[in-house]
Design a protein around this motif. Structure first.
Motif, mmCIF file in Angstrom:
data_model
loop_
_atom_site.group_PDB
_atom_site.id
_atom_site.type_symbol
_atom_site.label_atom_id
_atom_site.label_comp_id
_atom_site.label_asym_id
_atom_site.label_seq_id
_atom_site.Cartn_x
_atom_site.Cartn_y
_atom_site.Cartn_z
ATOM 1 N N MET A 9 -32.842 -37.316 25.581
ATOM 2 C CA MET A 9 -33.180 -38.137 26.738
ATOM 3 C C MET A 9 -32.991 -37.295 27.996
ATOM 4 S SD MET A 9 -31.563 -41.764 27.617
ATOM 5 C CE MET A 9 -31.837 -42.552 29.140
ATOM 6 N N ASN A 10 -34.078 -37.018 28.684
ATOM 7 C CA ASN A 10 -34.043 -36.144 29.840
ATOM 8 C C ASN A 10 -34.822 -36.803 30.970
ATOM 9 O OD1 ASN A 10 -33.780 -34.031 31.539
ATOM 10 N ND2 ASN A 10 -34.883 -32.551 30.286
ATOM 11 N N VAL A 11 -34.129 -37.385 31.928
ATOM 12 C CA VAL A 11 -34.755 -38.075 33.050
ATOM 13 C C VAL A 11 -34.498 -37.264 34.312
ATOM 14 C CG1 VAL A 11 -34.809 -40.209 34.378
ATOM 15 C CG2 VAL A 11 -34.358 -40.294 31.930
ATOM 16 N N PHE A 12 -35.572 -36.831 34.971
ATOM 17 C CA PHE A 12 -35.468 -36.036 36.191
ATOM 18 C C PHE A 12 -34.639 -34.770 35.976
ATOM 19 C CE2 PHE A 12 -35.873 -40.433 37.940
ATOM 20 C CZ PHE A 12 -37.166 -40.296 38.426
ATOM 21 N N GLY A 13 -34.677 -34.220 34.783
ATOM 22 C CA GLY A 13 -33.930 -33.004 34.498
ATOM 23 C C GLY A 13 -32.442 -33.252 34.285
ATOM 24 N N ILE A 14 -32.056 -34.512 34.126
ATOM 25 C CA ILE A 14 -30.649 -34.859 33.917
ATOM 26 C C ILE A 14 -30.497 -35.368 32.490
ATOM 27 C CG2 ILE A 14 -28.746 -36.334 34.643
ATOM 28 C CD1 ILE A 14 -30.042 -36.489 37.386
ATOM 29 N N GLY A 15 -29.618 -34.750 31.728
ATOM 30 C CA GLY A 15 -29.381 -35.151 30.344
ATOM 31 C C GLY A 15 -28.384 -36.301 30.261
ATOM 32 N N LEU A 16 -28.096 -36.729 29.041
ATOM 33 C CA LEU A 16 -27.191 -37.845 28.805
ATOM 34 C C LEU A 16 -25.762 -37.559 29.291
ATOM 35 C CD1 LEU A 16 -27.134 -40.686 27.660
ATOM 36 C CD2 LEU A 16 -26.584 -39.717 25.441
ATOM 37 N N PRO A 17 -25.203 -36.373 29.037
ATOM 38 C CA PRO A 17 -23.837 -36.131 29.537
ATOM 39 C C PRO A 17 -23.748 -36.175 31.062
ATOM 40 C CG PRO A 17 -24.462 -34.460 27.935
ATOM 41 C CD PRO A 17 -25.670 -35.277 28.207
#
Length: 94
Positions: free
Chosen positions: A1-9
């Motif tokens: 899951m990668n939203v706007f280059g930001i991962g889950l952690p």
């Protein structure tokens, strides 16, 4: 899951920090306002895209219409030539 280059952690870390800063009561309000802002941006983007498509279609239809008019202009001189020839023939016969 990668939203706007930001991962889950990274998302979990941001959530924990925002929970500490804003508290559990303010966090849902902030989430709602952020969701509304994103929805508004998406609607504006779709509206812009639709307007762009409409203008492109208008431009395309005007170019097509102009090409048809130019085709008609090319066809008209031959019909004018025949009518001019008929008029000349009629005047010569008189």
């Amino acid at each position: 899951m990668n939203v706007f280059g930001i991962g889950l952690p990274e998302m979990a870390l941001i959530f924990v920090i925002s929970l500490l800063v804003f508290g559990p009561k303010k966090l849902p309000e902030i989430g709602r306002s952020l969701g509304k802002a994103i929805r508004g941006f998406q609607e504006a983007s779709k509206e812009f895209e639709n307007e762009f498509k409409r203008e492109a279609q208008k431009l395309e239809s005007s170019v097509t219409m102009q090409a048809q008019l130019e085709d008609n202009k090319v066809a008209k001189p031959s019909s004018l030539n025949s009518s001019v020839k008929e008029t000349i023939n009629n005047t010569q016969q008189e």
